[in-house]
Design an enzyme around this catalytic site. Structure first.
Site, PDB file in Angstrom:
ATOM      1  N   ARG A 137     -26.042  -0.774   6.568  1.00 57.06           N
ATOM      2  CA  ARG A 137     -25.698  -2.486   6.472  1.00 57.06           C
ATOM      3  C   ARG A 137     -26.529  -2.912   7.941  1.00 57.06           C
ATOM      4  O   ARG A 137     -26.257  -4.602   7.243  1.00 57.06           O
ATOM      5  CB  ARG A 137     -24.127  -2.696   6.519  1.00 57.06           C
ATOM      6  CG  ARG A 137     -23.268  -2.294   5.756  1.00 57.06           C
ATOM      7  CD  ARG A 137     -23.531  -3.435   4.688  1.00 57.06           C
ATOM      8  NE  ARG A 137     -23.472  -3.528   3.274  1.00 57.06           N
ATOM      9  CZ  ARG A 137     -21.853  -4.075   2.556  1.00 57.06           C
ATOM     10  NH1 ARG A 137     -21.141  -3.986   3.979  1.00 57.06           N
ATOM     11  NH2 ARG A 137     -21.693  -3.305   1.351  1.00 57.06           N
ATOM     12  N   LYS A 174       1.070  -1.440  -0.266  1.00 55.84           N
ATOM     13  CA  LYS A 174      -0.505   0.403  -0.231  1.00 55.84           C
ATOM     14  C   LYS A 174       0.722   1.562   0.029  1.00 55.84           C
ATOM     15  O   LYS A 174       1.891   1.144   0.592  1.00 55.84           O
ATOM     16  CB  LYS A 174      -1.066   0.402   1.580  1.00 55.84           C
ATOM     17  CG  LYS A 174      -2.084   1.055   0.799  1.00 55.84           C
ATOM     18  CD  LYS A 174      -3.566   0.491   2.166  1.00 55.84           C
ATOM     19  CE  LYS A 174      -4.215   1.173   2.108  1.00 55.84           C
ATOM     20  NZ  LYS A 174      -5.166   1.269   2.816  1.00 55.84           N
ATOM     21  N   GLU A 192     -20.048  -4.547  10.061  1.00 55.61           N
ATOM     22  CA  GLU A 192     -21.391  -3.875  10.514  1.00 55.61           C
ATOM     23  C   GLU A 192     -22.544  -4.391  10.804  1.00 55.61           C
ATOM     24  O   GLU A 192     -23.170  -4.358  12.216  1.00 55.61           O
ATOM     25  CB  GLU A 192     -21.970  -2.588   9.583  1.00 55.61           C
ATOM     26  CG  GLU A 192     -21.183  -1.581   9.696  1.00 55.61           C
ATOM     27  CD  GLU A 192     -19.721  -2.176   8.282  1.00 55.61           C
ATOM     28  OE1 GLU A 192     -19.789  -2.909   7.265  1.00 55.61           O
ATOM     29  OE2 GLU A 192     -18.703  -1.257   7.814  1.00 55.61           O
TER      30      GLU A 192
HETATM   31  C1  LIG Z   1     -18.859  -0.866   4.456  1.00 58.47           C
HETATM   32  C2  LIG Z   1     -18.435   0.326   4.545  1.00 58.47           C
HETATM   33  N1  LIG Z   1     -17.845   0.288   6.303  1.00 58.47           N
HETATM   34  C3  LIG Z   1     -16.595   0.802   5.590  1.00 58.47           C
HETATM   35  C4  LIG Z   1     -15.930   1.377   4.478  1.00 58.47           C
HETATM   36  C5  LIG Z   1     -14.709   2.177   4.972  1.00 58.47           C
HETATM   37  N2  LIG Z   1     -13.435   1.662   3.956  1.00 58.47           N
HETATM   38  C6  LIG Z   1     -13.538   2.179   2.726  1.00 58.47           C
HETATM   39  S1  LIG Z   1     -11.800   1.618   2.394  1.00 58.47           S
HETATM   40  C7  LIG Z   1     -11.482   0.843   3.422  1.00 58.47           C
HETATM   41  C8  LIG Z   1     -10.560  -0.308   3.995  1.00 58.47           C
HETATM   42  C9  LIG Z   1     -10.829  -1.337   2.374  1.00 58.47           C
HETATM   43  O1  LIG Z   1      -9.603  -1.940   3.060  1.00 58.47           O
HETATM   44  P1  LIG Z   1      -9.354  -3.039   1.831  1.00 58.47           P
HETATM   45  O2  LIG Z   1     -10.177  -3.728   1.017  1.00 58.47           O
HETATM   46  O3  LIG Z   1      -7.828  -3.598   1.971  1.00 58.47           O
HETATM   47  O4  LIG Z   1      -8.394  -1.998   0.407  1.00 58.47           O
HETATM   48  P2  LIG Z   1      -6.405  -0.753   0.761  1.00 58.47           P
HETATM   49  O5  LIG Z   1      -7.162   0.092   1.034  1.00 58.47           O
HETATM   50  O6  LIG Z   1      -6.387  -1.774   1.431  1.00 58.47           O
HETATM   51  O7  LIG Z   1      -6.588  -1.286  -0.575  1.00 58.47           O
HETATM   52  C10 LIG Z   1     -12.676   1.212   4.769  1.00 58.47           C
HETATM   53  C11 LIG Z   1     -12.613   0.066   5.762  1.00 58.47           C
HETATM   54  C12 LIG Z   1     -17.015   1.171   3.132  1.00 58.47           C
HETATM   55  N3  LIG Z   1     -16.242   2.014   2.564  1.00 58.47           N
HETATM   56  N4  LIG Z   1     -17.851   0.467   3.390  1.00 58.47           N
END
Ligand SMILES: Cc1ncc(C[n+]2csc(CCOP(=O)(O)OP(=O)(O)O)c2C)c(N)n1
Length: 634
Positions: free
Chosen positions: A391, A284, A363
């Site tokens: 959710r 990342k 959630e």
């Molecule tokens: C239902 C929901 N909860 C929380 C989020 C907030 N959120 C956006 S990106 C993220 C992390 C995603 O991590 P990953 O899938 O590993 O992607 P990375 O950014 O590490 O590439 C979160 C928690 C969301 N978009 N949707």
């Protein structure tokens, strides 16, 4: 020197480049991401990590014929740059500009809209199943991060897909990070796969070195026996995906374009009677040292237009107050669904590690987990964004409120959130919360009131929601004595005989400004901070409405089923049908991305909008005092 990127008008142009040019292109894309996102704000580190993966995907697959489904969509900026949206990239997350997520209305290269996590496998499986039903031929690829993979919905889809044996590819973009480090047992399995890969590499290097001597060969033999022993003690992690009905491929280095391409071609050819689980390891923030060093901070960067006021944000006040309460009350615990940073929970996690739970992007689980805790006398506070609470509505209704369990929902980002746009606006919560029996619903007008309402919620013997916006509070809010605010009682902020303006949360402040402007026109408006949306302060509201016969409600929520609806129902059930009511809020639509103040103004959710509503809908008030111009009316 002309940039290669400037000649990429679609994925077809990528296919003309050789390996060296692809390296240069990756470099140029990183530059473009850094220069744009540090101005527009957005998900920088996530996109820096998928540059090579996105290039490889667009070289192997043929979008938009083949369908690429990005989970969350926050990492789709590179995809946007390569699919004909380069010229508009500077408008990212700005009013009328490109969305920060995938959006079907934006490009045929976005086969599925996103914003909330863990949807890609379900959507891709749906697309692939429709393809098969229609007898069509194209590839379908879901790209999901290890963070999004923690969401239950992703597992529901994997379970279904393995059973269906549908021909499609799930790419796991594994960078061991959600916003903060990914939590959960599955992460442990992925780590072991990663470790296995490193062990294999180290082993082949050792073999090359040691096989030249007798002693070396003895050492090698010993090493192999030890490794066999070690492996027999553990379940091979790849087996999990195989047992689920997938062909496992990987793990692959997600920054090596030639190798990625070769493996993706294999996956594309291979995908016939079974889905493929294609595991890619990425870093990342790759290529930008500050983001590599601190991927948490660079996951989402604020836009440089953000004003740096001295006043704290509501989120900061929430966390500070909760810290104060947790220090005094050992029953209190806090739960986050992978949003510890956004909810400002870092200090609490550090100081109360046993009472802080990051459950992953889950959630639904967070809510029922809280319900379970509450049955045992623990006081759980779920810190959650309004949009993500959507959710878990069934868990809220069925597991928490039906059993009247004292769970606190600290609902951050309620109202218009701005740049993240329609997938992230917190504009439904008053509607989906106020319909639920037993639930108390409140909204503070400022940070001080947030402190008191949080304290009240934790001491209430019922479930209670406190909703607050993504913004700074208007005033400084130092810690002080905490007091319960009587449930169901609002406060009169200003008296006025002609009309009553009833407000939710920080809308009280523009309403006061509006009342001052109206007063200059000779119209005296009372302003009420509802404070509780459920139960409503019926005595106060009915008393004022009886006196003036006119009311305006103001809320940052959809009008359907919101605060205004509740007030109108109250008036009706009290027989005050003669009271004329107007409601300001969000009409029946999804609200785009853009600066909060512009979006608010579009819906009349500011002082000029409130003044206009009063003057336009109650013209008799103005004519009774004659036409008097006012600078405040615009
Ligand atoms: C239902 C929901 N909860 C929380 C989020 C907030 N959120 C956006 S990106 C993220 C992390 C995603 O991590 P990953 O899938 O590993 O992607 P990375 O950014 O590490 O590439 C979160 C928690 C969301 N978009 N949707």
């Amino acid at each position: 020197m002309a940039r290669l990127l400037d000649a990429i008008d679609g994925p077809g142009d990528l296919k003309k480049l050789d390996a060296k040019e692809l390296q240069q292109l990756a470099q140029e894309i990183r530059q473009e991401l850094i220069s744009t996102v540090t101005i527009s704000g957005g998900h920088l580190a996530s996109n820096l990590g998928v540059v090579e993966l996105t290039i490889a995907l667009h070289r192997v697959f043929d979008s938009p014929r083949d369908k690429l489904v990005w989970d969350v969509g926050h990492q789709s900026y590179v995809h946007k740059l390569l699919t004909g949206r380069r010229d508009r990239f500077g408008t990212l997350r700005q009013l009328n500009g490109l969305s920060g997520f995938t959006d079907r209305s934006e490009s045929p290269h976005d086969p599925f809209g996103s914003g909330h996590a863990s949807t890609s496998v379900s959507a891709a499986l749906g697309i692939a199943t429709a393809r098969d039903l229609k007898g069509e031929e194209f590839s379908v690829v879901a790209v999901i991060g290890d963070g999004a993979l923690t969401g239950g919905m992703a597992f529901e889809a994997l379970n279904h897909a393995g059973h269906m044996r549908t021909n499609f590819i799930v790419i796991l973009n594994d960078n061991q990070m959600s916003i903060s480090p990914t939590v959960g047992a599955i992460t442990g399995i992925l780590n072991r796969l990663w470790l296995d890969e490193r062990l294999e590499k180290a082993e082949s290097r050792a073999e090359r070195i040691l096989s030249g001597s007798v002693i070396g060969r003895r050492v090698l033999q010993l090493g192999r026996e030890m490794k066999r022993g070690f492996k027999s003690l553990t379940l091979p992690p790849a087996k999990i995906w195989e047992e689920l009905g997938f062909t496992y491929m990987g793990p692959f280095d997600g920054h090596d374009i030639p190798k990625l391409e070769a493996s993706l071609v294999q996956a594309r050819i291979h995908q016939r009677d079974k889905p493929i689980f294609f595991h890619v390891i990425t870093t990342k923030g790759k290529g930008y040292p500050p983001a590599e060093a601190d991927a948490v901070r660079y996951h989402g960067v604020a836009n440089n237009m953000c004003t740096q006021l001295m006043a704290p944000t509501f989120s900061e006040i929430f966390a500070d107050t909760l810290h104060q309460i947790m220090a005094d009350d050992p029953r209190v615990v806090v739960i986050t669904a992978a949003m510890a940073e956004g909810n400002c929970l870092g200090t609490i996690a550090r100081d109360f590690p046993n009472r802080f739970f990051d459950v992953g992007i889950c959630e639904e689980h967070a809510t029922t987990f809280a319900a379970g805790l509450a049955t045992q006398g623990v006081r759980p506070v779920i810190a959650i964004y309004s949009t993500f609470m959507q959710r878990a509505i069934d868990q809220l209704i069925h597991d928490v409120c039906l059993q009247d369990l004292p769970v606190v929902f600290a609902m951050d980002r309620a109202g218009i959130v701005g740049d993240d746009g329609k997938t992230h606006q917190g504009l439904f919560d008053l509607s989906y919360l106020t319909m639920v029996p037993n639930l108390i619903v409140s909204a503070p007008k400022d940070g001080n009131e947030l402190r008191q309402l949080l304290y009240t919620a934790i001491r209430a013997d019922h479930p209670m929601a406190v909703r607050y916006p993504r913004t700074q509070t208007a005033i400084s809010c130092p810690r002080g004595t905490l007091e319960e605010l009587p449930i169901g009682r609002g406060e009169i902020l200003r008296d006025g005989k002609d009309i009553t303006i009833l407000t939710v949360g920080p809308m009280a402040l523009p309403a006061l400004d509006a009342a001052r402007a109206l007063s200059e026109l000779g119209i005296e408006a009372a302003v009420v901070n509802a404070r509780y949306i459920k139960p409503l302060d019926s005595e106060l509201i009915l008393g004022l409405c009886r006196a003036s016969g006119r009311v305006v409600t103001v809320e940052e929520n959809v009008l359907a089923g919101g605060f205004g609806s509740a007030v109108i129902q109250l008036l009706h059930s009290a027989g005050l049908d003669n009271t004329r009511a107007r409601c300001i809020g969000i009409t029946d639509q999804y609200v785009e991305h853009g600066p909060q103040h512009i979006l608010r103004s579009k819906f009349g959710l500011d002082a000029p909008g409130i003044v206009r509503t009063v003057i336009d809908n109650f013209p008799e008030l103005r004519s009774s005092v004659g036409e008097r111009p006012s600078a405040a009316v615009s």
